[in-house]
Design a protein around this motif. Structure first.
Motif, short mmCIF file in Angstrom:
data_model
loop_
_atom_site.label_atom_id
_atom_site.label_comp_id
_atom_site.label_asym_id
_atom_site.label_seq_id
_atom_site.Cartn_x
_atom_site.Cartn_y
_atom_site.Cartn_z
N GLY A 111 1.22 -0.75 0.07
CA GLY A 111 0.27 -0.13 0.34
C GLY A 111 1.07 1.26 -0.06
N THR A 113 1.71 3.58 -3.22
CA THR A 113 0.49 5.48 -3.19
C THR A 113 1.95 5.92 -2.99
N TRP A 145 -0.64 6.09 1.17
CA TRP A 145 -1.10 5.50 2.54
C TRP A 145 -0.59 5.23 3.96
N GLY A 179 -3.95 4.11 6.92
CA GLY A 179 -3.56 3.45 5.89
C GLY A 179 -3.07 2.86 7.64
#
Length: 193
Positions: free
Chosen positions: A109, A113, A117, A122
């Motif tokens: 992730g 990104t 993230w 995240g």
């Protein structure tokens, strides 16, 4: 702990509290006085010296918790002798496992990104807890009056902006929840006697 996490990515530990304030007061206060026996720690993988230290700490914390929650009219301490209607609470902790590891989607992730993230909160870590124990309430002669047993296996994600990222509770909330459940179950049984 954060230095250890940054080097290894995960850490396992014993959940020892702190046991927080009761989430709710007792629904019924017993007219009895209660006393806590030393908390027994039978969780596997803990050496004798650590067991003793955890036992002392939890005995003090649980005595305060029981008194604060109002399950009993009075909480006394040894060497106060128990009266004919008084009870002794015997807690045993059979599992005190805590583990923090990286979230499985964290690396992909964050890379996909370009770290968005992380900055958008995240999940970075997953905190897992397995806490279990039992409570036996006995009278002053050792006759069992009530018994409760429970286990909590919980996991939750931790992101950069979560309070537990910077100040992990190390399972204190989960241990508090377990203690509350044990007391609720056992005192309901006791009220029926």
């Amino acid at each position: 702990m954060s230095a250890l996490l940054s080097m290894t990515g995960c850490v396992s530990y014993n959940v020892v509290g702190p046991v927080g304030a009761p989430a709710h007061g007792a629904s019924v206060t017993s007219p009895r006085s209660a006393q806590l026996a030393d908390v027994q720690v039978s969780a596997v993988g803990i050496d004798a010296a650590t067991r003793q230290a955890i036992s002392r700490s939890l005995t003090h914390q649980l005595s305060h918790y029981v008194s604060q929650a109002g399950y009993f009219e009075r909480v006394t301490e040894y060497p106060t002798r128990l009266g004919t209607q008084d009870v002794l609470l015997k807690f045993e902790m059979t599992s005190l496992k805590g583990h923090r590891g990286p979230h499985p989607a964290y690396v992909p992730g964050a890379l996909l990104t370009l770290t968005l993230w992380i900055w958008c909160n995240g999940p970075i870590y997953v905190d897992r807890f397995d806490v279990a124990g039992n409570l036996v309430i006995v009278d002053r002669d050792g006759v069992e009056l009530a018994r409760a047993k429970d286990q909590l296996s919980l996991a939750h994600n931790v992101g950069l902006y979560g309070g537990e990222y910077w100040a992990p509770t190390m399972g204190g909330k989960q241990l508090t929840l377990l203690v509350g459940k044990l007391l609720d179950q056992a005192t309901v049984q006791l009220a029926k006697r």
